[in-house]
Design a protein around this motif. Structure first.
Motif, PDB file in Angstrom:
ATOM      1  N   LYS A  35       0.819  -1.216   0.000  1.00  0.00           N
ATOM      2  CA  LYS A  35       0.000   0.000   0.000  1.00  0.00           C
ATOM      3  C   LYS A  35       0.851   1.265   0.000  1.00  0.00           C
ATOM      4  N   ALA A  36       1.866   1.276   0.823  1.00  0.00           N
ATOM      5  CA  ALA A  36       2.685   2.482   0.956  1.00  0.00           C
ATOM      6  C   ALA A  36       3.427   2.798  -0.337  1.00  0.00           C
ATOM      7  N   THR A  37       4.083   1.794  -0.925  1.00  0.00           N
ATOM      8  CA  THR A  37       4.845   2.053  -2.143  1.00  0.00           C
ATOM      9  C   THR A  37       3.921   2.353  -3.322  1.00  0.00           C
ATOM     10  N   LEU A  38       2.773   1.681  -3.374  1.00  0.00           N
ATOM     11  CA  LEU A  38       1.812   1.975  -4.439  1.00  0.00           C
ATOM     12  C   LEU A  38       1.291   3.399  -4.315  1.00  0.00           C
ATOM     13  N   GLY A  39       0.978   3.812  -3.112  1.00  0.00           N
ATOM     14  CA  GLY A  39       0.495   5.174  -2.897  1.00  0.00           C
ATOM     15  C   GLY A  39       1.516   6.215  -3.340  1.00  0.00           C
ATOM     16  N   LEU A  40       2.779   5.990  -2.982  1.00  0.00           N
ATOM     17  CA  LEU A  40       3.832   6.914  -3.375  1.00  0.00           C
ATOM     18  C   LEU A  40       4.047   6.909  -4.881  1.00  0.00           C
ATOM     19  N   LYS A  41       3.989   5.727  -5.491  1.00  0.00           N
ATOM     20  CA  LYS A  41       4.165   5.626  -6.934  1.00  0.00           C
ATOM     21  C   LYS A  41       3.035   6.359  -7.655  1.00  0.00           C
ATOM     22  N   LEU A  42       1.813   6.200  -7.196  1.00  0.00           N
ATOM     23  CA  LEU A  42       0.680   6.881  -7.810  1.00  0.00           C
ATOM     24  C   LEU A  42       0.792   8.396  -7.663  1.00  0.00           C
TER      25      LEU A  42
END
Length: 76
Positions: A35-42
């Protein structure tokens, strides 16, 4: 002949495509997918885009990751 790019795409499909691209980008660069890395990537993807409608879809994608039940109820 109609190409894939010519077919109408729903917001829900586009949000799923955006999440998929983020997952692939993270995987290709060897980063963990959560969740954290996906949120940052988005956030990063949205920051690089100039189209206001697509930027909104990145935010919807972030919400879908962080609050999937609300995304399903909203029917994007």
């Amino acid at each position: 002949m109609i190409g894939e790019a010519d077919l109408p795409v729903s917001n829900e499909d586009e949000v799923c495509n955006i999440i998929g691209r983020a997952v692939v980008d993270l995987s290709v660069t060897g980063q963990p997918v959560n969740k954290a890395t996906l949120g940052l990537k988005l956030l990063s993807m949205a920051d690089q885009d100039k189209d206001d409608e697509r930027i909104l879809l990145y935010w919807i994608a972030r919400r879908a990751i962080n609050q999937p039940q609300k995304f399903a109820e909203a029917g994007y």
